[in-house]
Design an enzyme around this catalytic site. Structure first.
Site, PDB file in Angstrom:
ATOM      1  N   HIS A  40      44.819  41.240  43.321  1.00  0.00           N
ATOM      2  CA  HIS A  40      43.760  42.113  43.867  1.00  0.00           C
ATOM      3  C   HIS A  40      43.639  41.843  45.360  1.00  0.00           C
ATOM      4  O   HIS A  40      42.926  40.951  45.793  1.00  0.00           O
ATOM      5  CB  HIS A  40      42.439  41.816  43.122  1.00  0.00           C
ATOM      6  N   HIS A  98      38.921  49.653  40.000  1.00  0.00           N
ATOM      7  CA  HIS A  98      37.771  48.793  40.283  1.00  0.00           C
ATOM      8  C   HIS A  98      36.643  49.248  39.355  1.00  0.00           C
ATOM      9  O   HIS A  98      36.333  50.443  39.285  1.00  0.00           O
ATOM     10  CB  HIS A  98      37.303  48.962  41.726  1.00  0.00           C
ATOM     11  N   GLU A 156      32.050  45.945  39.511  1.00  0.00           N
ATOM     12  CA  GLU A 156      31.833  45.081  40.680  1.00  0.00           C
ATOM     13  C   GLU A 156      30.336  45.154  40.982  1.00  0.00           C
ATOM     14  O   GLU A 156      29.618  44.156  40.837  1.00  0.00           O
ATOM     15  CB  GLU A 156      32.665  45.569  41.875  1.00  0.00           C
ATOM     16  N   HIS A 181      43.640  44.202  49.040  1.00  0.00           N
ATOM     17  CA  HIS A 181      43.755  45.460  49.790  1.00  0.00           C
ATOM     18  C   HIS A 181      44.435  45.119  51.108  1.00  0.00           C
ATOM     19  O   HIS A 181      43.895  44.339  51.900  1.00  0.00           O
ATOM     20  CB  HIS A 181      42.370  46.055  50.059  1.00  0.00           C
ATOM     21  N   ASP A 233      40.881  39.841  47.504  1.00  0.00           N
ATOM     22  CA  ASP A 233      40.300  41.165  47.785  1.00  0.00           C
ATOM     23  C   ASP A 233      40.553  41.626  49.230  1.00  0.00           C
ATOM     24  O   ASP A 233      41.519  42.343  49.475  1.00  0.00           O
ATOM     25  CB  ASP A 233      38.799  41.159  47.464  1.00  0.00           C
ATOM     26  N   ASP A 234      39.682  41.257  50.160  1.00  0.00           N
ATOM     27  CA  ASP A 234      39.830  41.625  51.581  1.00  0.00           C
ATOM     28  C   ASP A 234      39.655  40.355  52.415  1.00  0.00           C
ATOM     29  O   ASP A 234      38.610  40.159  53.060  1.00  0.00           O
ATOM     30  CB  ASP A 234      38.755  42.654  51.961  1.00  0.00           C
TER      31      ASP A 234
HETATM   32  N1  HPA Z   1      35.576  47.278  46.209  1.00  0.00           N
HETATM   33  C1  HPA Z   1      35.730  48.595  46.350  1.00  0.00           C
HETATM   34  N2  HPA Z   1      36.490  49.137  47.288  1.00  0.00           N
HETATM   35  C2  HPA Z   1      37.140  48.324  48.119  1.00  0.00           C
HETATM   36  C3  HPA Z   1      37.018  46.959  48.015  1.00  0.00           C
HETATM   37  C4  HPA Z   1      36.200  46.405  47.003  1.00  0.00           C
HETATM   38  O1  HPA Z   1      36.033  45.183  46.829  1.00  0.00           O
HETATM   39  N3  HPA Z   1      37.790  46.435  49.009  1.00  0.00           N
HETATM   40  C5  HPA Z   1      38.366  47.468  49.651  1.00  0.00           C
HETATM   41  N4  HPA Z   1      37.959  48.609  49.123  1.00  0.00           N
HETATM   42 ZN    ZN Z   2      38.973  45.363  45.771  1.00  0.00          ZN
END
Ligand code: HPA
Ligand code: ZN
Length: 334
Positions: free
Chosen positions: A20, A200, A203, A22, A281-282
């Protein structure tokens, strides 16, 4: 060596998988600055420090606004190559041997950046990663769920020209108010074209979005999924079917899904027998790459060596790696 040092050592030296990530979320402020100069794109920051101090988020939407702004500096194939290559260097540092990365074509197409430019830059860097370091990878294209379904069909059509590079489709961006069912026809079409599906879900959104991702979008993995513990029947299903949940602890703290890492539910999920693993994630926005996510989470939740092994084993099992390679790695880490 005490237990903590043993755990940290184990995390650092064990080959790992990331599921996971991006790629636009791995854009470090230094590269953002460099690309804004190279491409003469204005960004609302004067210094790298100013960029970093803007990264105080209250929820997913407050992050997404800055994340899409940051992506504006990505213009050429070389930019996407540089972005991806920097992430690969982090993979090498963290001993990640296989990574499955998301990209968001819809945050680039409206700016006049072509689909081919994006995918070629990313793919070139991933090929070099395999050649130079033996790091393998898969690419998953995400649709932005705050947009309508209709324009996504054209994006899917463009992805069909790159089936040799793109393995699946996912769903990201603003979750609340954008349920999986909004993309039912699109995901049906994507599956007809041979793409694997992920999404996703859970979350910030409710457990129902996890149910619908499974039942309507037929996903093979749930990205995040941390809200599942609020629905016992759902947990039973996820455990029974061993559906992977790609959990991202530092992301969840930065976006205030949990107030602090000590209160994250990852250990509870592990103990319930859910197939969870840790991801970043990011990482440029959330303060850490994979090893840091694993180390910080292990400390905060008092994970033992067996827990950590399970997380890493789960990540290999949940990958879209070819079975033979999967087995080889599982044997090696055991
Ligand atoms: N959630 C939803 N969209 C996203 C995320 C995330 O954690 N990171 C980049 N786009
Ligand atoms: Zn994500």
């Amino acid at each position: 060596m005490n237990n903590l040092d043993t755990n940290i050592n184990f995390i650092k030296k064990t080959p790992k998988v990331e599921l996971h990530l991006h790629i636009e979320g791995s854009l470090e402020p230094e590269l953002m600055f460099k690309l804004s100069k190279r491409n003469k794109i204005e960004i609302p920051f004067k210094t790298v420090d100013e960029i970093r101090s803007a990264y105080n988020f209250t929820n997913l939407d407050s992050f997404l606004k800055i994340y899409y702004e940051g992506s504006n500096v990505l213009i050429t194939e070389e930019d996407f190559f540089d972005l991806t290559w920097e992430y690969i260097l982090r993979c090498k540092q963290d001993n990640i041997v296989h990574t499955e990365i998301f990209f968001d074509p819809q945050s680039h197409l409206p700016r006049g950046v072509s689909f081919d430019t994006v995918i070629k830059g990313i793919h070139k860097a991933l090929k070099k990663a395999e050649k130079d370091f033996g790091i393998t990878s898969k690419i998953i294209m995400c649709f932005l769920r705050h947009l309508d379904e209709e324009p996504c069909f054209d994006v899917l059509k463009q992805a069909c020209n790159h089936k040799d590079k793109i393995i699946g489709v996912g769903l990201d961006s603003s979750e609340k108010g954008n349920p999986p069912v909004k993309f039912k026809r699109l995901f049906e079409q994507a599956m007809k074209e041979g793409f694997i599906t992920v999404a996703h879900a859970g979350e910030e959104g409710p457990p129902e979005y996890i149910w619908d991702s499974l039942d309507i979008l037929k996903v093979k993995r749930i990205d995040h999924g941390v809200q599942c513990l609020n629905d016992e029947k759902l947990v039973n299903k996820l455990v029974h079917a061993q559906i992977p949940l790609t959990v991202c602890p530092l992301s969840n703290i930065k976006l205030c899904v949990f107030d602090k890492l000590e209160n994250h539910n990852l250990k509870k999920m592990l103990d319930r027998g859910l197939r969870v693993m840790v991801n970043s994630d990011d990482p440029a926005y959330f303060g850490g790459y994979l090893n840091k996510n694993l180390i910080e989470t292990s400390k905060a939740l008092n994970l033992n060596l067996e827990d950590i092994k399970k997380l890493i084993e789960n990540s290999f099992k949940s990958s879209f790696l070819e079975n033979e390679k999967k087995e080889k790695w599982l044997e090696k880490i055991n």
